[in-house]
Design a protein around this motif. Sequence first.
Motif, PDB file in Angstrom:
ATOM      1  N   ILE A 147       0.851  -1.198   0.000  1.00 21.98           N
ATOM      2  CA  ILE A 147       0.000   0.000   0.000  1.00 21.98           C
ATOM      3  C   ILE A 147       0.884   1.245   0.000  1.00 21.98           C
ATOM      4  O   ILE A 147       0.682   2.178  -0.780  1.00 21.98           O
ATOM      5  N   ALA A 150       2.653   1.761  -3.306  1.00 20.64           N
ATOM      6  CA  ALA A 150       1.782   2.293  -4.355  1.00 20.64           C
ATOM      7  C   ALA A 150       1.497   3.771  -4.122  1.00 20.64           C
ATOM      8  O   ALA A 150       1.439   4.559  -5.064  1.00 20.64           O
ATOM      9  N   LEU A 151       1.352   4.164  -2.848  1.00 21.57           N
ATOM     10  CA  LEU A 151       1.052   5.565  -2.548  1.00 21.57           C
ATOM     11  C   LEU A 151       2.227   6.480  -2.880  1.00 21.57           C
ATOM     12  O   LEU A 151       2.038   7.634  -3.256  1.00 21.57           O
ATOM     13  N   THR A 152       3.437   5.980  -2.696  1.00 21.35           N
ATOM     14  CA  THR A 152       4.613   6.831  -2.901  1.00 21.35           C
ATOM     15  C   THR A 152       5.204   6.667  -4.300  1.00 21.35           C
ATOM     16  O   THR A 152       6.295   7.154  -4.561  1.00 21.35           O
ATOM     17  N   LEU A 153       4.471   6.002  -5.182  1.00 22.84           N
ATOM     18  CA  LEU A 153       4.989   5.741  -6.523  1.00 22.84           C
ATOM     19  C   LEU A 153       5.216   7.055  -7.265  1.00 22.84           C
ATOM     20  O   LEU A 153       4.298   7.862  -7.418  1.00 22.84           O
ATOM     21  N   LEU A 161       9.998   8.598   2.514  1.00 27.14           N
ATOM     22  CA  LEU A 161       8.576   8.802   2.796  1.00 27.14           C
ATOM     23  C   LEU A 161       7.895   7.463   3.056  1.00 27.14           C
ATOM     24  O   LEU A 161       7.080   7.326   3.976  1.00 27.14           O
ATOM     25  N   LEU A 165       5.604   6.261   6.237  1.00 23.53           N
ATOM     26  CA  LEU A 165       4.214   5.821   6.132  1.00 23.53           C
ATOM     27  C   LEU A 165       4.020   4.419   6.670  1.00 23.53           C
ATOM     28  O   LEU A 165       3.028   4.116   7.333  1.00 23.53           O
ATOM     29  N   LEU A 169       2.592   1.420  10.699  1.00 25.27           N
ATOM     30  CA  LEU A 169       1.595   0.379  10.455  1.00 25.27           C
ATOM     31  C   LEU A 169       2.160  -1.020  10.711  1.00 25.27           C
ATOM     32  O   LEU A 169       1.405  -1.985  10.842  1.00 25.27           O
ATOM     33  N   ALA A 211      -6.655  -2.002  -1.458  1.00 29.27           N
ATOM     34  CA  ALA A 211      -6.171  -0.642  -1.184  1.00 29.27           C
ATOM     35  C   ALA A 211      -5.003  -0.301  -2.093  1.00 29.27           C
ATOM     36  O   ALA A 211      -4.895   0.834  -2.579  1.00 29.27           O
ATOM     37  N   ALA A 214      -6.307   0.627  -5.479  1.00 34.50           N
ATOM     38  CA  ALA A 214      -6.866   1.983  -5.479  1.00 34.50           C
ATOM     39  C   ALA A 214      -5.747   3.016  -5.524  1.00 34.50           C
ATOM     40  O   ALA A 214      -5.821   4.011  -6.269  1.00 34.50           O
ATOM     41  N   ALA A 215      -4.693   2.785  -4.751  1.00 38.77           N
ATOM     42  CA  ALA A 215      -3.573   3.732  -4.724  1.00 38.77           C
ATOM     43  C   ALA A 215      -2.863   3.763  -6.071  1.00 38.77           C
ATOM     44  O   ALA A 215      -2.441   4.829  -6.541  1.00 38.77           O
ATOM     45  N   ILE A 218      -4.699   5.825  -8.595  1.00 41.80           N
ATOM     46  CA  ILE A 218      -4.477   7.266  -8.379  1.00 41.80           C
ATOM     47  C   ILE A 218      -3.137   7.680  -8.977  1.00 41.80           C
ATOM     48  O   ILE A 218      -3.022   8.716  -9.629  1.00 41.80           O
ATOM     49  N   ALA A 219      -2.125   6.826  -8.777  1.00 38.56           N
ATOM     50  CA  ALA A 219      -0.799   7.160  -9.288  1.00 38.56           C
ATOM     51  C   ALA A 219      -0.777   7.170 -10.814  1.00 38.56           C
ATOM     52  O   ALA A 219       0.007   7.888 -11.421  1.00 38.56           O
TER      53      ALA A 219
ATOM     54  N   ARG B 157      -4.261  14.505  -6.738  1.00 38.88           N
ATOM     55  CA  ARG B 157      -3.636  13.223  -6.438  1.00 38.88           C
ATOM     56  C   ARG B 157      -3.224  13.176  -4.970  1.00 38.88           C
ATOM     57  O   ARG B 157      -3.363  12.152  -4.307  1.00 38.88           O
ATOM     58  N   ILE B 164      -6.495   7.615   1.049  1.00 34.25           N
ATOM     59  CA  ILE B 164      -6.282   6.165   1.233  1.00 34.25           C
ATOM     60  C   ILE B 164      -5.448   5.927   2.481  1.00 34.25           C
ATOM     61  O   ILE B 164      -5.748   5.044   3.292  1.00 34.25           O
TER      62      ILE B 164
END
Lengths: 221, 246
Positions: A147, A150-153, A161, A165, A169, A211, A214-215, A218-219, B157, B164
Amino acid sequence: MNAFLATVRRDLLLALRRKSEVLTAVFFFVIVTSLFPLGIGPEPVLLKKIAPGILWVAALLATLLGLPRLFAADHVDGTLEQMALSPSSLGLLVAGKILAHWLLCGLPLVLLAPVLGLQFDLDASALGILTLALLLGTPLLSLIGAIGAALTLGVRGGGVLLALLVLPLYIPALIFGAGAVEAHIAGLGAGGHLSLLAAMLALAVFFAPWATTAALRIALE
Amino acid sequence: MKQSIIQWFKFGSPQAFYPLAGRMIPWFWAAAAAFGIAGLWISFFVAPTDAQQGEGYRIIFVHVPASWMSMFIYLVMAFWAGLGLALNTRLSGMMAQSLAPTGALMAALSLWTGALWGKPMWGAWWVWDARLTSELILFFLYLGFMALQAAIDDPRRADKAGAILALVGVVNIPIIYFSVKWWNTLHQGSTINLTKAPSMAHTMLWGMLLMALCFWMYSIAVALTRVRAIILERERHTDWVKHAVE
């Protein structure tokens, strides 16, 4: 299902053609665990007490090291976009990539842990629990990490970063993973910890690919 | 079509919300000041000195509201983030973004005042108690959210990625909380029992509630002020912003 297996096979093949990347994370794991006795001192009693924690923290960091690679190359050369456009669901392909990542980055750690545990004077049954806990825990690390990856792609300063993140977790996995071994050594039995770890893994297997997908969408926008 | 009393969707547009927020802010500041003065007066002059803890206990009048707000703001932030993902509204993402620094401030304040309280009471700045540890992790989650938003240039973005992350965080918070709690009971590191506090005097409870309301109103006022700045920044290419800032 074919697409899933094809993704796993492809990622494994790609990684095996460039073995050094995979091996770097494994050696990192070995070196970090060997540094702790040098920093703390060679007392067997103390080392035995802190061994589960050290091995788990090292496993966390080693997994983190491999995470940026999970999607970065495919993002750069456009493979990821093709995957998003393909008729099979992106979630399935992502799950395949996560499995491949675990086979490359997580499984070696599980297999190495008993050997490294010997350095810390853990006995055979504790080594067994440690391996079992890592076997349940490292897929969890790969799933949650995906997750974050994918968010920091394609984001500025992605690697650091990602650590910021993902590491908070990872805390439950660390607590129950290291706790299982400690509880076993203390004679309390590791069953509860391992069950909780397995429960979190089941939850993550269901939610994390979703998730992550989904991330990724967005990327890719 | 039945007309709703409050036109939710109308105020979902940044252009309509900007003046509304501007009108609401002074009221929330006034409420924060009123509750704050009353709360501070009770907590410094009315509430009795604690028999066991002396005068030092008065820091809880800041500490407890800050902890409450730090947790509550994360939930509100996740709510706006989820709404933004589901309905694809622009304002929701801006609200989530504007709440994060206040939440982080509250978490930091709670940790800091907790340390100041812990030193005279427990003789330690920090103990690995379950509540302290989970508050620290909550602080990390806020930092991660803000860092992710700051690292992505495209605001849309950034909003979605942050959303998320906030939702993943909100699912994880109970897991983290219970894992830290069980970890703490297994280790038995500290013998301090936070929950077994002596029963609280009524005035102390009142002081704490008033201070909590003050912090709440303050958070809303600050978040609205910040969201106005974010609206101006993101909508700077539009005509109405050019008129609004004139």
